[in-house]
Design a protein around this motif. Sequence first.
Motif, short mmCIF file in Angstrom:
data_model
loop_
_atom_site.label_atom_id
_atom_site.label_comp_id
_atom_site.label_asym_id
_atom_site.label_seq_id
_atom_site.Cartn_x
_atom_site.Cartn_y
_atom_site.Cartn_z
N ARG A 1 0.84 -1.21 0.00
CA ARG A 1 0.00 0.00 0.00
C ARG A 1 0.87 1.25 0.00
NH1 ARG A 1 -2.81 -2.82 4.59
NH2 ARG A 1 -4.46 -4.08 3.64
N HIS A 2 1.95 1.22 0.79
CA HIS A 2 2.85 2.37 0.86
C HIS A 2 3.49 2.63 -0.50
CE1 HIS A 2 5.63 5.27 2.57
NE2 HIS A 2 6.65 4.59 2.06
N ALA A 3 3.90 1.56 -1.17
CA ALA A 3 4.50 1.70 -2.51
C ALA A 3 3.49 2.25 -3.50
CB ALA A 3 5.04 0.35 -2.98
N PHE A 4 2.27 1.75 -3.45
CA PHE A 4 1.23 2.26 -4.34
C PHE A 4 0.97 3.74 -4.09
CE2 PHE A 4 -1.12 -2.05 -5.14
CZ PHE A 4 -0.09 -2.41 -6.00
N ALA A 5 0.97 4.13 -2.82
CA ALA A 5 0.73 5.54 -2.49
C ALA A 5 1.86 6.42 -3.03
CB ALA A 5 0.62 5.70 -0.98
N GLN A 6 3.10 5.93 -2.95
CA GLN A 6 4.24 6.70 -3.46
C GLN A 6 4.14 6.95 -4.97
OE1 GLN A 6 7.61 4.33 -1.97
NE2 GLN A 6 8.26 6.13 -0.83
N PHE A 7 3.62 5.94 -5.68
CA PHE A 7 3.54 6.06 -7.14
C PHE A 7 2.17 6.55 -7.60
CE2 PHE A 7 7.11 3.18 -6.64
CZ PHE A 7 7.99 3.63 -7.61
N GLY A 8 1.29 6.90 -6.66
CA GLY A 8 -0.03 7.42 -7.02
C GLY A 8 -0.92 6.40 -7.70
N VAL A 9 -0.79 5.15 -7.28
CA VAL A 9 -1.56 4.06 -7.89
C VAL A 9 -2.95 3.98 -7.27
CG1 VAL A 9 -1.72 1.56 -8.21
CG2 VAL A 9 0.48 2.72 -8.48
N SER A 10 -3.96 3.98 -8.11
CA SER A 10 -5.34 3.78 -7.65
C SER A 10 -5.62 2.28 -7.68
CB SER A 10 -6.31 4.52 -8.57
OG SER A 10 -7.65 4.25 -8.21
N TYR A 11 -6.10 1.73 -6.57
CA TYR A 11 -6.31 0.29 -6.49
C TYR A 11 -7.51 -0.03 -5.61
CZ TYR A 11 -4.13 0.60 -1.86
OH TYR A 11 -3.84 0.92 -0.57
N SER A 12 -7.96 -1.27 -5.68
CA SER A 12 -9.10 -1.72 -4.89
C SER A 12 -8.76 -3.04 -4.21
CB SER A 12 -10.33 -1.91 -5.78
OG SER A 12 -11.39 -2.51 -5.05
N GLU A 13 -9.18 -3.17 -2.95
CA GLU A 13 -9.01 -4.42 -2.21
C GLU A 13 -10.35 -5.12 -1.97
OE1 GLU A 13 -7.02 -2.85 1.24
OE2 GLU A 13 -5.09 -3.62 0.55
N GLU A 14 -11.41 -4.51 -2.47
CA GLU A 14 -12.74 -5.09 -2.26
C GLU A 14 -12.93 -6.30 -3.16
OE1 GLU A 14 -17.46 -3.80 -2.43
OE2 GLU A 14 -15.90 -2.34 -2.85
N ARG A 15 -13.26 -7.43 -2.56
CA ARG A 15 -13.36 -8.67 -3.32
C ARG A 15 -14.82 -9.01 -3.64
NH1 ARG A 15 -9.36 -13.19 -1.01
NH2 ARG A 15 -9.41 -13.79 -3.22
N ALA A 16 -15.00 -9.56 -4.81
CA ALA A 16 -16.35 -9.99 -5.23
C ALA A 16 -16.67 -11.32 -4.55
CB ALA A 16 -16.38 -10.16 -6.75
N PRO A 17 -17.95 -11.66 -4.45
CA PRO A 17 -18.32 -12.99 -3.97
C PRO A 17 -17.80 -14.07 -4.93
CG PRO A 17 -20.22 -11.52 -4.00
CD PRO A 17 -19.13 -10.83 -4.75
N ARG A 18 -17.64 -15.27 -4.40
CA ARG A 18 -17.10 -16.37 -5.20
C ARG A 18 -18.05 -16.75 -6.34
NH1 ARG A 18 -15.85 -21.78 -2.04
NH2 ARG A 18 -14.05 -20.59 -1.36
N ILE A 19 -17.45 -17.03 -7.50
CA ILE A 19 -18.20 -17.49 -8.67
C ILE A 19 -17.66 -18.86 -9.07
CG2 ILE A 19 -18.72 -17.07 -11.10
CD1 ILE A 19 -18.44 -14.09 -10.55
N VAL A 20 -18.56 -19.80 -9.31
CA VAL A 20 -18.17 -21.11 -9.81
C VAL A 20 -18.32 -21.12 -11.33
CG1 VAL A 20 -18.80 -23.56 -9.90
CG2 VAL A 20 -18.69 -22.40 -7.71
N ILE A 21 -17.26 -21.53 -12.01
CA ILE A 21 -17.29 -21.69 -13.47
C ILE A 21 -17.34 -23.18 -13.78
CG2 ILE A 21 -16.06 -21.35 -15.63
CD1 ILE A 21 -17.04 -18.75 -14.55
N LEU A 22 -18.35 -23.59 -14.53
CA LEU A 22 -18.47 -24.99 -14.96
C LEU A 22 -18.10 -25.07 -16.44
CD1 LEU A 22 -19.24 -27.93 -14.69
CD2 LEU A 22 -21.65 -27.28 -14.86
N PRO A 23 -16.87 -25.53 -16.76
CA PRO A 23 -16.47 -25.62 -18.16
C PRO A 23 -17.07 -26.86 -18.83
CG PRO A 23 -14.57 -25.58 -16.64
CD PRO A 23 -15.79 -25.91 -15.85
N VAL A 24 -17.69 -26.67 -19.98
CA VAL A 24 -18.26 -27.78 -20.76
C VAL A 24 -17.65 -27.74 -22.15
CG1 VAL A 24 -20.34 -28.82 -21.71
CG2 VAL A 24 -20.42 -27.74 -19.45
N TRP A 25 -16.99 -28.83 -22.52
CA TRP A 25 -16.41 -28.95 -23.86
C TRP A 25 -17.42 -29.65 -24.76
CZ3 TRP A 25 -12.90 -27.08 -26.91
CH2 TRP A 25 -12.49 -27.79 -28.05
#
Length: 396
Positions: free
Chosen positions: A155-179
Amino acid sequence: MHTGSRQCGLLSAESGFFDYRFNVTNRETRVVQDLLKPLQAVARSLLIAFICLVVASSAGFGRESTLYTVSNVEVDVTAKDASTAKLKAISEAQVKAFRVLAERLGGPEAVTAVEYLDAAEIGRMMSSLSIQSEKSGPGRYIGKLSIAFLPDKVRHAFAQFGVSYSEERAPRIVILPVWNGPEGPVAWEDNAWRKAWLSLNTENDLVPVMVPLGDLDDSETITPEQALRGDAVKLESLKLRYEAEAVLVAIAEPNGETAIRAVMSGASPLGTVAFDKVFDGAEGGLDAAAAMAAQRFVALLNEKWKAASAGSPQQAAPIQTVAVTVPFRSLGQWNAIRAQLLSVQGVAQVDVTTIASGGARIRLGFTSDFGELKQSLAVVGMKLIDIKGAWVLQPL
Protein backbone atom coordinates in the motif's frame (compact mmCIF):
# COMPACT_ATOMS: atom_id res chain seq x y z
CA MET A 1 -7.28 -21.75 66.76
CA HIS A 2 -4.55 -22.88 64.42
CA THR A 3 -2.10 -20.29 63.20
CA GLY A 4 0.77 -20.93 60.85
CA SER A 5 3.33 -19.16 58.81
CA ARG A 6 1.96 -17.35 55.74
CA GLN A 7 3.01 -18.75 52.37
CA CYS A 8 3.65 -16.73 49.19
CA GLY A 9 1.17 -16.77 46.28
CA LEU A 10 1.12 -19.72 43.89
CA LEU A 11 -0.06 -20.27 40.31
CA SER A 12 -3.11 -22.49 40.02
CA ALA A 13 -2.97 -24.77 36.94
CA GLU A 14 -6.64 -25.64 37.39
CA SER A 15 -8.06 -22.19 36.84
CA GLY A 16 -5.39 -20.70 34.62
CA PHE A 17 -5.41 -17.56 36.79
CA PHE A 18 -3.34 -16.39 39.73
CA ASP A 19 -4.71 -18.11 42.84
CA TYR A 20 -3.24 -16.75 46.04
CA ARG A 21 -3.39 -19.38 48.76
CA PHE A 22 -2.24 -18.71 52.29
CA ASN A 23 -1.92 -20.89 55.33
CA VAL A 24 -4.41 -18.88 57.32
CA THR A 25 -7.60 -19.43 59.28
CA ASN A 26 -10.81 -20.49 57.57
CA ARG A 27 -12.34 -17.11 58.24
CA GLU A 28 -9.38 -15.31 56.69
CA THR A 29 -9.50 -17.67 53.72
CA ARG A 30 -13.13 -16.83 53.05
CA VAL A 31 -12.39 -13.11 53.26
CA VAL A 32 -9.53 -13.40 50.74
CA GLN A 33 -11.61 -15.55 48.41
CA ASP A 34 -14.47 -13.04 48.51
CA LEU A 35 -12.04 -10.28 47.61
CA LEU A 36 -10.56 -12.25 44.74
CA LYS A 37 -13.86 -13.30 43.12
CA PRO A 38 -14.54 -9.95 41.37
CA LEU A 39 -10.92 -9.81 40.15
CA GLN A 40 -11.15 -13.33 38.74
CA ALA A 41 -14.41 -12.47 36.94
CA VAL A 42 -12.79 -9.40 35.38
CA ALA A 43 -9.76 -11.47 34.35
CA ARG A 44 -11.97 -14.08 32.69
CA SER A 45 -13.85 -11.37 30.77
CA LEU A 46 -10.62 -9.78 29.60
CA LEU A 47 -9.23 -13.14 28.49
CA ILE A 48 -12.38 -13.99 26.51
CA ALA A 49 -12.35 -10.56 24.86
CA PHE A 50 -8.67 -10.98 23.99
CA ILE A 51 -9.29 -14.41 22.43
CA CYS A 52 -12.18 -13.05 20.34
CA LEU A 53 -10.02 -10.17 19.17
CA VAL A 54 -7.19 -12.52 18.17
CA VAL A 55 -9.59 -14.81 16.28
CA ALA A 56 -11.21 -11.89 14.44
CA SER A 57 -7.83 -10.41 13.59
CA SER A 58 -6.57 -13.76 12.33
CA ALA A 59 -9.63 -14.18 10.08
CA GLY A 60 -9.19 -10.70 8.66
CA PHE A 61 -5.48 -11.28 8.09
CA GLY A 62 -6.25 -14.58 6.37
CA ARG A 63 -8.56 -12.90 3.88
CA GLU A 64 -6.05 -10.09 3.34
CA SER A 65 -3.03 -12.38 2.97
CA THR A 66 -4.66 -14.50 0.25
CA LEU A 67 -5.38 -11.35 -1.75
CA TYR A 68 -1.68 -10.43 -1.48
CA THR A 69 -0.45 -13.93 -2.39
CA VAL A 70 0.49 -14.81 -5.96
CA SER A 71 0.79 -18.52 -6.76
CA ASN A 72 1.96 -20.52 -9.79
CA VAL A 73 4.74 -18.09 -10.70
CA GLU A 74 6.78 -20.00 -13.29
CA VAL A 75 10.50 -19.40 -13.78
CA ASP A 76 13.13 -20.99 -16.03
CA VAL A 77 16.59 -19.51 -15.48
CA THR A 78 20.11 -20.45 -16.60
CA ALA A 79 23.36 -19.40 -14.95
CA LYS A 80 26.91 -20.64 -14.37
CA ASP A 81 25.63 -23.21 -11.84
CA ALA A 82 22.35 -24.48 -10.37
CA SER A 83 22.71 -22.51 -7.12
CA THR A 84 23.17 -19.19 -8.91
CA ALA A 85 20.34 -20.05 -11.27
CA LYS A 86 18.01 -20.63 -8.31
CA LEU A 87 18.90 -17.27 -6.73
CA LYS A 88 18.27 -15.51 -10.04
CA ALA A 89 14.99 -17.40 -10.43
CA ILE A 90 13.75 -16.29 -7.00
CA SER A 91 14.62 -12.68 -7.81
CA GLU A 92 12.83 -12.96 -11.15
CA ALA A 93 9.81 -14.62 -9.53
CA GLN A 94 9.46 -11.77 -7.03
CA VAL A 95 9.28 -9.22 -9.84
CA LYS A 96 6.82 -11.30 -11.88
CA ALA A 97 4.62 -11.91 -8.83
CA PHE A 98 4.57 -8.23 -7.92
CA ARG A 99 3.49 -7.32 -11.45
CA VAL A 100 0.68 -9.86 -11.20
CA LEU A 101 -0.36 -8.41 -7.84
CA ALA A 102 -0.29 -4.85 -9.19
CA GLU A 103 -2.51 -5.82 -12.12
CA ARG A 104 -4.82 -7.76 -9.78
CA LEU A 105 -5.38 -4.74 -7.52
CA GLY A 106 -5.00 -1.80 -9.90
CA GLY A 107 -5.08 -3.03 -13.48
CA PRO A 108 -2.59 -2.33 -16.31
CA GLU A 109 -2.13 1.28 -15.12
CA ALA A 110 -0.78 0.03 -11.80
CA VAL A 111 1.71 -2.27 -13.57
CA THR A 112 3.01 0.66 -15.64
CA ALA A 113 3.30 2.87 -12.54
CA VAL A 114 5.46 0.40 -10.57
CA GLU A 115 7.59 -0.97 -13.41
CA TYR A 116 10.61 1.01 -12.22
CA LEU A 117 10.79 -0.86 -8.90
CA ASP A 118 13.78 -3.18 -8.95
CA ALA A 119 14.07 -6.69 -7.50
CA ALA A 120 15.67 -5.46 -4.25
CA GLU A 121 12.84 -2.99 -3.56
CA ILE A 122 10.22 -5.60 -4.35
CA GLY A 123 12.04 -8.15 -2.18
CA ARG A 124 11.66 -5.89 0.85
CA MET A 125 7.86 -6.08 0.40
CA MET A 126 7.83 -9.89 0.37
CA SER A 127 6.58 -11.70 3.47
CA SER A 128 7.10 -15.33 2.41
CA LEU A 129 8.05 -17.58 -0.46
CA SER A 130 7.17 -21.22 -0.99
CA ILE A 131 8.28 -23.60 -3.73
CA GLN A 132 5.37 -25.44 -5.32
CA SER A 133 7.60 -27.47 -7.65
CA GLU A 134 11.18 -27.30 -8.86
CA LYS A 135 13.73 -29.02 -11.09
CA SER A 136 17.40 -28.15 -11.33
CA GLY A 137 20.34 -29.27 -13.38
CA PRO A 138 23.78 -28.02 -14.37
CA GLY A 139 23.39 -24.25 -14.71
CA ARG A 140 19.59 -24.32 -14.87
CA TYR A 141 16.64 -23.94 -12.50
CA ILE A 142 12.95 -24.50 -13.37
CA GLY A 143 10.35 -23.85 -10.71
CA LYS A 144 6.85 -22.83 -9.79
CA LEU A 145 6.69 -20.53 -6.76
CA SER A 146 4.09 -18.95 -4.48
CA ILE A 147 4.95 -15.51 -3.11
CA ALA A 148 3.13 -13.52 -0.42
CA PHE A 149 3.60 -9.78 0.03
CA LEU A 150 3.22 -7.53 3.07
CA PRO A 151 -0.01 -5.56 2.53
CA ASP A 152 1.09 -2.41 4.36
CA LYS A 153 4.35 -2.16 2.41
CA VAL A 154 2.55 -2.68 -0.89
CA ARG A 155 0.00 0.00 0.00
CA HIS A 156 2.85 2.37 0.86
CA ALA A 157 4.50 1.70 -2.51
CA PHE A 158 1.23 2.26 -4.34
CA ALA A 159 0.73 5.54 -2.49
CA GLN A 160 4.24 6.70 -3.46
CA PHE A 161 3.54 6.06 -7.14
CA GLY A 162 -0.03 7.42 -7.02
CA VAL A 163 -1.56 4.06 -7.89
CA SER A 164 -5.34 3.78 -7.65
CA TYR A 165 -6.31 0.29 -6.49
CA SER A 166 -9.10 -1.72 -4.89
CA GLU A 167 -9.01 -4.42 -2.21
CA GLU A 168 -12.74 -5.09 -2.26
CA ARG A 169 -13.36 -8.67 -3.32
CA ALA A 170 -16.35 -9.99 -5.23
CA PRO A 171 -18.32 -12.99 -3.97
CA ARG A 172 -17.10 -16.37 -5.20
CA ILE A 173 -18.20 -17.49 -8.67
CA VAL A 174 -18.17 -21.11 -9.81
CA ILE A 175 -17.29 -21.69 -13.47
CA LEU A 176 -18.47 -24.99 -14.96
CA PRO A 177 -16.47 -25.62 -18.16
CA VAL A 178 -18.26 -27.78 -20.76
CA TRP A 179 -16.41 -28.95 -23.86
CA ASN A 180 -18.92 -29.47 -26.66
CA GLY A 181 -16.94 -31.50 -29.16
CA PRO A 182 -17.93 -33.70 -32.11
CA GLU A 183 -18.44 -36.68 -29.79
CA GLY A 184 -20.84 -34.78 -27.53
CA PRO A 185 -20.57 -32.58 -24.44
CA VAL A 186 -17.98 -33.36 -21.73
CA ALA A 187 -17.76 -31.67 -18.33
CA TRP A 188 -15.97 -33.92 -15.85
CA GLU A 189 -13.59 -35.97 -17.99
CA ASP A 190 -10.14 -34.65 -18.85
CA ASN A 191 -10.24 -32.17 -21.76
CA ALA A 192 -8.41 -29.05 -22.97
CA TRP A 193 -11.16 -26.66 -21.85
CA ARG A 194 -11.39 -27.93 -18.27
CA LYS A 195 -7.59 -28.10 -18.05
CA ALA A 196 -7.34 -24.44 -19.10
CA TRP A 197 -9.64 -23.34 -16.29
CA LEU A 198 -7.93 -25.50 -13.66
CA SER A 199 -4.55 -24.01 -14.54
CA LEU A 200 -5.68 -20.44 -13.82
CA ASN A 201 -5.69 -20.69 -10.01
CA THR A 202 -7.74 -17.50 -9.53
CA GLU A 203 -9.17 -18.03 -6.04
CA ASN A 204 -6.90 -15.24 -4.73
CA ASP A 205 -8.10 -12.69 -7.31
CA LEU A 206 -10.48 -9.80 -6.64
CA VAL A 207 -13.08 -12.01 -8.33
CA PRO A 208 -12.50 -15.47 -6.82
CA VAL A 209 -13.26 -18.01 -9.54
CA MET A 210 -13.57 -21.67 -8.63
CA VAL A 211 -13.79 -24.72 -10.88
CA PRO A 212 -15.72 -27.69 -9.43
CA LEU A 213 -13.63 -30.62 -8.23
CA GLY A 214 -15.14 -33.00 -10.78
CA ASP A 215 -15.67 -35.75 -8.20
CA LEU A 216 -18.53 -38.22 -7.97
CA ASP A 217 -20.77 -35.72 -6.14
CA ASP A 218 -20.32 -33.19 -8.94
CA SER A 219 -21.04 -35.69 -11.70
CA GLU A 220 -24.18 -36.82 -9.88
CA THR A 221 -25.29 -33.23 -9.30
CA ILE A 222 -25.30 -32.15 -12.94
CA THR A 223 -24.57 -33.77 -16.31
CA PRO A 224 -22.96 -31.98 -19.29
CA GLU A 225 -26.31 -32.08 -21.12
CA GLN A 226 -28.08 -30.44 -18.17
CA ALA A 227 -25.36 -27.79 -18.01
CA LEU A 228 -25.78 -27.02 -21.72
CA ARG A 229 -29.53 -26.61 -21.21
CA GLY A 230 -28.87 -24.30 -18.27
CA ASP A 231 -30.90 -26.48 -15.87
CA ALA A 232 -31.69 -23.98 -13.11
CA VAL A 233 -32.36 -26.59 -10.42
CA LYS A 234 -29.13 -28.49 -11.04
CA LEU A 235 -27.03 -25.32 -11.25
CA GLU A 236 -28.56 -24.12 -7.99
CA SER A 237 -27.49 -27.40 -6.35
CA LEU A 238 -23.93 -26.89 -7.58
CA LYS A 239 -23.96 -23.31 -6.30
CA LEU A 240 -25.07 -24.44 -2.85
CA ARG A 241 -22.42 -27.17 -2.72
CA TYR A 242 -19.59 -24.69 -3.27
CA GLU A 243 -21.19 -21.87 -1.25
CA ALA A 244 -20.89 -19.54 -4.24
CA GLU A 245 -22.87 -16.49 -5.27
CA ALA A 246 -23.33 -17.70 -8.85
CA VAL A 247 -22.57 -20.51 -11.27
CA LEU A 248 -21.69 -19.69 -14.86
CA VAL A 249 -21.51 -22.36 -17.55
CA ALA A 250 -18.55 -21.82 -19.86
CA ILE A 251 -19.09 -23.63 -23.17
CA ALA A 252 -16.34 -24.17 -25.72
CA GLU A 253 -16.49 -25.92 -29.06
CA PRO A 254 -13.85 -26.47 -31.76
CA ASN A 255 -13.79 -23.97 -34.59
CA GLY A 256 -11.44 -25.49 -37.12
CA GLU A 257 -8.23 -27.28 -36.18
CA THR A 258 -6.61 -24.61 -34.01
CA ALA A 259 -9.45 -22.38 -32.79
CA ILE A 260 -12.33 -22.60 -30.35
CA ARG A 261 -15.52 -20.63 -29.85
CA ALA A 262 -16.12 -19.77 -26.17
CA VAL A 263 -19.60 -18.81 -25.00
CA MET A 264 -20.68 -17.77 -21.49
CA SER A 265 -23.80 -15.99 -20.33
CA GLY A 266 -25.84 -15.59 -17.18
CA ALA A 267 -26.35 -13.57 -14.00
CA SER A 268 -23.48 -12.94 -11.59
CA PRO A 269 -22.59 -10.60 -8.70
CA LEU A 270 -21.02 -8.40 -11.39
CA GLY A 271 -24.23 -8.13 -13.37
CA THR A 272 -25.27 -9.93 -16.52
CA VAL A 273 -22.35 -11.70 -18.22
CA ALA A 274 -22.37 -12.17 -22.00
CA PHE A 275 -19.27 -13.56 -23.71
CA ASP A 276 -19.07 -15.04 -27.21
CA LYS A 277 -15.75 -15.02 -29.01
CA VAL A 278 -13.46 -17.16 -31.18
CA PHE A 279 -9.85 -17.68 -30.10
CA ASP A 280 -7.16 -19.10 -32.37
CA GLY A 281 -4.28 -20.94 -30.74
CA ALA A 282 -2.28 -21.03 -34.01
CA GLU A 283 0.68 -23.38 -33.60
CA GLY A 284 -0.34 -24.10 -29.98
CA GLY A 285 -3.57 -25.67 -31.25
CA LEU A 286 -6.75 -26.10 -29.22
CA ASP A 287 -4.88 -26.17 -25.87
CA ALA A 288 -3.46 -22.70 -26.48
CA ALA A 289 -6.83 -21.40 -27.73
CA ALA A 290 -8.57 -22.74 -24.61
CA ALA A 291 -5.98 -21.13 -22.33
CA MET A 292 -6.37 -17.77 -24.13
CA ALA A 293 -10.17 -17.87 -23.83
CA ALA A 294 -10.18 -18.75 -20.11
CA GLN A 295 -7.57 -16.11 -19.28
CA ARG A 296 -9.44 -13.43 -21.23
CA PHE A 297 -12.73 -14.23 -19.56
CA VAL A 298 -11.23 -14.03 -16.06
CA ALA A 299 -9.54 -10.73 -16.98
CA LEU A 300 -12.89 -9.33 -18.11
CA LEU A 301 -14.52 -10.40 -14.83
CA ASN A 302 -11.84 -8.61 -12.82
CA GLU A 303 -12.05 -5.49 -15.00
CA LYS A 304 -15.81 -5.41 -14.58
CA TRP A 305 -15.55 -5.77 -10.81
CA LYS A 306 -12.89 -3.06 -10.52
CA ALA A 307 -15.01 -0.67 -12.54
CA ALA A 308 -18.05 -1.42 -10.38
CA SER A 309 -16.20 -1.07 -7.05
CA ALA A 310 -13.97 1.89 -7.97
CA GLY A 311 -16.65 4.37 -6.99
CA SER A 312 -17.80 7.34 -9.03
CA PRO A 313 -19.59 10.63 -8.32
CA GLN A 314 -22.79 9.11 -9.63
CA GLN A 315 -24.15 6.44 -7.30
CA ALA A 316 -25.41 3.21 -8.81
CA ALA A 317 -29.17 2.98 -9.00
CA PRO A 318 -30.67 0.95 -6.14
CA ILE A 319 -32.11 -2.44 -7.02
CA GLN A 320 -35.84 -2.89 -6.41
CA THR A 321 -37.44 -6.33 -6.41
CA VAL A 322 -40.89 -7.65 -7.17
CA ALA A 323 -42.32 -11.16 -6.74
CA VAL A 324 -43.31 -12.63 -10.11
CA THR A 325 -44.86 -15.95 -11.15
CA VAL A 326 -43.45 -17.37 -14.39
CA PRO A 327 -45.51 -20.18 -15.99
CA PHE A 328 -43.75 -22.54 -18.42
CA ARG A 329 -44.30 -25.91 -20.10
CA SER A 330 -40.76 -27.31 -19.91
CA LEU A 331 -37.38 -26.59 -18.33
CA GLY A 332 -36.09 -25.69 -21.78
CA GLN A 333 -38.75 -23.00 -22.07
CA TRP A 334 -37.95 -21.78 -18.54
CA ASN A 335 -34.26 -21.44 -19.35
CA ALA A 336 -35.11 -19.45 -22.48
CA ILE A 337 -37.43 -17.14 -20.50
CA ARG A 338 -34.80 -16.65 -17.78
CA ALA A 339 -32.09 -15.81 -20.31
CA GLN A 340 -34.45 -13.36 -22.04
CA LEU A 341 -35.31 -11.69 -18.74
CA LEU A 342 -31.63 -11.17 -17.95
CA SER A 343 -31.18 -9.42 -21.31
CA VAL A 344 -33.96 -6.89 -20.59
CA GLN A 345 -32.82 -3.30 -20.11
CA GLY A 346 -32.95 -2.38 -16.40
CA VAL A 347 -33.20 -5.97 -15.11
CA ALA A 348 -30.43 -6.58 -12.55
CA GLN A 349 -31.18 -10.05 -11.23
CA VAL A 350 -33.51 -13.04 -11.42
CA ASP A 351 -33.55 -14.94 -8.11
CA VAL A 352 -35.49 -18.21 -8.08
CA THR A 353 -37.62 -18.64 -4.95
CA THR A 354 -39.37 -21.89 -5.92
CA ILE A 355 -39.49 -23.93 -9.09
CA ALA A 356 -41.73 -26.80 -10.18
CA SER A 357 -42.65 -28.61 -13.39
CA GLY A 358 -45.20 -25.99 -14.45
CA GLY A 359 -43.71 -22.73 -13.28
CA ALA A 360 -41.33 -20.75 -11.09
CA ARG A 361 -41.69 -18.09 -8.43
CA ILE A 362 -38.94 -15.46 -8.73
CA ARG A 363 -37.79 -12.15 -7.28
CA LEU A 364 -37.20 -9.90 -10.27
CA GLY A 365 -34.62 -7.20 -9.49
CA PHE A 366 -34.64 -4.00 -11.55
CA THR A 367 -32.97 -0.58 -11.43
CA SER A 368 -35.52 1.45 -13.41
CA ASP A 369 -38.97 2.44 -12.18
CA PHE A 370 -41.79 -0.11 -12.53
CA GLY A 371 -43.36 1.62 -15.53
CA GLU A 372 -40.05 1.59 -17.43
CA LEU A 373 -39.60 -2.08 -16.53
CA LYS A 374 -42.96 -2.89 -18.15
CA GLN A 375 -41.96 -0.98 -21.28
CA SER A 376 -38.62 -2.81 -21.47
CA LEU A 377 -40.37 -6.16 -21.11
CA ALA A 378 -42.72 -5.24 -23.95
CA VAL A 379 -39.72 -4.66 -26.22
CA VAL A 380 -38.79 -8.37 -25.91
CA GLY A 381 -42.41 -9.56 -26.18
CA MET A 382 -43.30 -10.02 -22.51
CA LYS A 383 -45.68 -8.35 -20.09
CA LEU A 384 -46.54 -8.34 -16.40
CA ILE A 385 -50.22 -8.69 -15.51
CA ASP A 386 -51.84 -8.43 -12.09
CA ILE A 387 -53.90 -11.52 -11.27
CA LYS A 388 -55.61 -11.24 -7.89
CA GLY A 389 -52.82 -9.13 -6.45
CA ALA A 390 -49.97 -11.26 -7.83
CA TRP A 391 -47.76 -10.34 -10.78
CA VAL A 392 -47.58 -12.96 -13.55
CA LEU A 393 -45.21 -12.88 -16.52
CA GLN A 394 -46.89 -13.64 -19.84
CA PRO A 395 -46.13 -13.23 -23.56
CA LEU A 396 -47.65 -10.24 -25.33
